[in-house]
Motif scaffolding. Sequence first.
Motif, PDB file in Angstrom:
ATOM      1  N   ALA A   1      31.218  38.180  36.887  1.00 61.05           N
ATOM      2  CA  ALA A   1      30.989  39.299  35.631  1.00 61.05           C
ATOM      3  C   ALA A   1      30.371  40.511  36.269  1.00 61.05           C
TER       4      ALA A   1
ATOM      5  N   ARG B   1      32.432  44.142  36.550  1.00 58.72           N
ATOM      6  CA  ARG B   1      31.771  45.402  35.590  1.00 58.72           C
ATOM      7  C   ARG B   1      31.741  46.584  36.540  1.00 58.72           C
TER       8      ARG B   1
ATOM      9  N   GLY C   1      39.560  34.670  32.700  1.00 62.29           N
ATOM     10  CA  GLY C   1      38.443  34.510  31.403  1.00 62.29           C
ATOM     11  C   GLY C   1      37.254  35.286  31.712  1.00 62.29           C
ATOM     12  N   VAL C   2      36.624  35.433  32.558  1.00 60.20           N
ATOM     13  CA  VAL C   2      35.793  36.585  32.966  1.00 60.20           C
ATOM     14  C   VAL C   2      36.117  37.793  32.591  1.00 60.20           C
ATOM     15  N   CYS C   3      37.235  38.290  33.115  1.00 59.47           N
ATOM     16  CA  CYS C   3      37.969  39.712  32.807  1.00 59.47           C
ATOM     17  C   CYS C   3      38.209  39.795  31.430  1.00 59.47           C
ATOM     18  N   ARG C   4      38.769  38.779  30.622  1.00 58.54           N
ATOM     19  CA  ARG C   4      38.881  39.016  29.232  1.00 58.54           C
ATOM     20  C   ARG C   4      37.755  39.282  28.571  1.00 58.54           C
ATOM     21  N   THR C   5      36.838  38.557  28.646  1.00 58.31           N
ATOM     22  CA  THR C   5      35.364  39.138  27.967  1.00 58.31           C
ATOM     23  C   THR C   5      34.943  40.196  28.295  1.00 58.31           C
ATOM     24  N   LEU C   6      35.344  40.914  29.189  1.00 55.59           N
ATOM     25  CA  LEU C   6      34.925  42.361  29.789  1.00 55.59           C
ATOM     26  C   LEU C   6      35.810  43.558  29.375  1.00 55.59           C
TER      27      LEU C   6
ATOM     28  N   ARG D   1      41.506  42.823  33.295  1.00 55.42           N
ATOM     29  CA  ARG D   1      42.565  42.005  33.727  1.00 55.42           C
ATOM     30  C   ARG D   1      42.450  41.946  35.429  1.00 55.42           C
TER      31      ARG D   1
END
Length: 263
Positions: A48, A52, A98-103, A106
């Motif tokens: 994450a 970021r 999954g991590v990318c989607r929350t932030l 992509r």
Amino acid sequence: MQLTVDLNADVGEGFGRWSLGDDAAVIATVTSANVACGFHAGDPATMATTVRTALEHDVAVGAHVSYRDLAGFGRRYVDATEAELVGDVVYQIGALAGVCRTLGARIGYVKPHGALYNTIADADGRGAVHARAVIEAVGHYDAELPVVGLAGSSFLDHAARAGLEVVPEAFADRAYTPEGALVSRREPGSVLHDAEEVAARMVTLARTGTVTAVDGSTVAVEARSICVHGDSPGAVVMAQAVRAALADAGVGLGSFAAGPRAA
């Protein structure tokens, strides 16, 4: 002479309380970030943080998939079956996605790491089964994702025939054999440490599509992307030197992949 070349680095390779490399400085210098997905390094929090940082600098995010080998940093061959490796690669891409989607980010591409990368380069020989597994995994997950591999390797030929976009890659800080392969890390001189020398080599690569091998011969290396290792000593200075030299030589820098922000 290439008008534009991608500059990528392996990042997010800490784990838990242990950090490795100056990811923030490296990501600020490159155009694509190969993010460890938890099998050779990395964990959810590290992924994450890395994503970021890539978003802050508009740097493309790639899934840096590996053999299941935390203890060996993914640099040891793992005798996985084809089905096991397909699952492991899909699992790693999915974890980073999954991590990318929350932030709001992509994944833009997939790049194998370490022993997996080197094994599948020989897709016509000893790496045939694992090369097939990686190609199958990427195709099943998202056939639009480009896959990065060693320039001149049979893996890229197989992946292209399977319908994947392929990105031939060169290594800024690695020595080459006369056959165009990377010198084994077990051999002396396999990793180059002189930033000015490395930068000059990469300008030559971009201009002529060649590098000088360890025996002094000239080797053809047609690459769309150049890797600078984020975990090596002096990685930041090396990456900055390569970027500056390419810019001074009139070579544009830009990722081959989609930007990090979700569409």
